[in-house]
Design a protein around this motif. Structure first.
Motif, short mmCIF file in Angstrom:
data_model
loop_
_atom_site.label_atom_id
_atom_site.label_comp_id
_atom_site.label_asym_id
_atom_site.label_seq_id
_atom_site.Cartn_x
_atom_site.Cartn_y
_atom_site.Cartn_z
N GLU A 1 0.97 -1.33 -0.08
CA GLU A 1 0.08 0.01 0.10
C GLU A 1 0.79 1.35 -0.18
O GLU A 1 0.59 2.16 -0.64
N ASP A 2 2.01 1.14 0.46
CA ASP A 2 2.94 2.55 0.72
C ASP A 2 3.36 2.79 -0.73
O ASP A 2 3.41 3.84 -1.12
N VAL B 1 2.18 1.81 -3.60
CA VAL B 1 0.81 2.33 -4.37
C VAL B 1 0.59 3.86 -4.09
O VAL B 1 0.23 4.52 -4.92
N ALA B 2 0.80 4.47 -2.91
CA ALA B 2 0.79 5.57 -2.54
C ALA B 2 1.87 6.53 -3.27
O ALA B 2 1.59 7.54 -3.80
N VAL B 3 3.08 5.82 -3.27
CA VAL B 3 4.08 6.67 -4.10
C VAL B 3 3.66 6.70 -5.53
O VAL B 3 3.80 7.89 -6.07
N GLU C 1 0.75 6.49 -7.26
CA GLU C 1 -0.18 7.33 -7.40
C GLU C 1 0.22 8.76 -7.20
O GLU C 1 -0.64 9.60 -7.98
N SER C 2 0.89 9.50 -6.37
CA SER C 2 1.40 10.66 -6.04
C SER C 2 2.07 10.98 -7.22
O SER C 2 2.21 12.08 -8.01
N SER D 1 -4.74 6.62 -10.81
CA SER D 1 -4.86 5.36 -10.00
C SER D 1 -3.84 4.38 -10.64
O SER D 1 -3.59 4.18 -11.63
N THR E 1 10.64 6.80 -4.18
CA THR E 1 10.63 5.47 -3.13
C THR E 1 11.87 5.57 -2.34
O THR E 1 11.92 5.14 -1.14
N GLU F 1 11.22 7.63 0.56
CA GLU F 1 10.37 7.26 1.79
C GLU F 1 11.01 5.93 2.51
O GLU F 1 10.91 5.71 3.62
N ALA G 1 8.01 4.00 3.75
CA ALA G 1 7.36 3.25 2.82
C ALA G 1 7.95 1.54 3.18
O ALA G 1 9.10 1.36 2.91
#
Length: 276
Positions: free
Chosen positions: A157-158, A160-162, A164-165, A170, A239, A242, A248
């Motif tokens: 999930e971490d 994925v957040a990177v 999408e940012s 999506s 990545t 983080e 991340a």
């Protein structure tokens, strides 16, 4: 840089390590990220003239290295060390593959893993052109589930957040199978080499695939899109930021330990000829 000779020619392995302010190189404890550009070759001369589609992973990794070095020189130092590795060959062979031809490599996958992967890496991002399939028909980038010691784990999930940012869209997820994470040379079909680093390390590995809306041969020229390569490089850099500061995570260590406790290790999938 180191030139390595193989059965099908030679290639130049390039590795850059950018030290972090709390990295292991300086005696700290911040985790180290490996960023790998995976490919057969950047060119297929004399069969094809020009940069081939398969080169995108190497270009992205080298671009990320250039950005991190520039940041470091200007005082923007990440917490953890980052090692970026790839290889560059303009005279690589091609090979048949369904549905479109692949680029082959002058050296075998074992050599690539030996040259590019370091025991110091606590996690790995493997960037690879993944256009020669009909499984993910979208132009851009896609993230794979985390692979660790023979296990295909849930998507981070971490990360994925990177993603999408970085993309503003999506996240697309790359579908992989068990046979995709087994070593090359075992006689079974592989999506491509994006997760071959996972056979050579105990660290968690994710693939960042550079994708297309149609099946594009790895040896095709004029098929690289600078904007997609830039997205892959920016994902790698973000990545690294983080991961080095512990934000991340590639996997949940407690959940992974529970899986191994319940069902046993899957490390036999990392071996070309498992004992037994």
């Amino acid at each position: 840089m180191r030139t390595v000779e193989g059965d099908k020619g030679s290639t130049d392995f390039v590795s850059v390590t950018v030290p972090g302010r709390r990295g292991k190189l300086g005696g700290g404890h911040a985790p180290t990220l490996g960023i790998l550009g995976r490919l057969g070759g950047v060119g297929a001369r004399p069969e094809r003239i020009g940069l081939v589609s398969d080169a995108d992973g190497a270009v992205a990794a080298l671009s990320a290295a250039a950005k991190l070095l520039d940041m470091h020189a200007r005082g923007d130092v990440l917490d953890g060390d980052v090692t970026l590795s790839t290889h560059v060959s303009g005279w690589a062979p091609t090979q048949p593959h369904d549905p479109v031809p692949f680029m082959d490599s002058p050296v075998d996958t074992l050599t690539c893993n030996r040259e590019e992967i370091s025991p110091a890496m606590d996690a790995v991002v493997s960037i690879d052109t993944t256009k020669g399939n009909r499984l993910l028909n979208h132009r851009g980038v896609a993230l794979s589930p985390t692979v660790c010691q023979g296990w295909i784990l849930r998507v981070s999930e971490d990360l994925v957040a990177v993603l999408e940012s970085v993309t503003g869209e999506s996240a697309r997820i790359l579908p992989i199978t068990t046979q995709d994470i087994t070593p090359y040379g075992n006689g079974v079909h592989h999506l491509n080499s994006i997760l071959q680093p996972a056979v050579a390390t105990t660290a968690p590995v994710v693939g960042l695939a550079i994708t297309a809306g149609s099946a594009v041969a790895g040896c095709a020229t004029g098929a690289s899109h600078e904007t997609d390569i830039a997205v892959a490089a920016r994902f790698a850099v973000e990545t690294a930021k983080e991961f080095g500061r512990g934000v991340a995570r590639f996997l949940d260590p407690e959940e992974f330990a529970r899986l191994v406790e319940l069902y046993g290790p899957m490390t036999h999938l990392q071996a070309l000829t498992p004992a037994g």
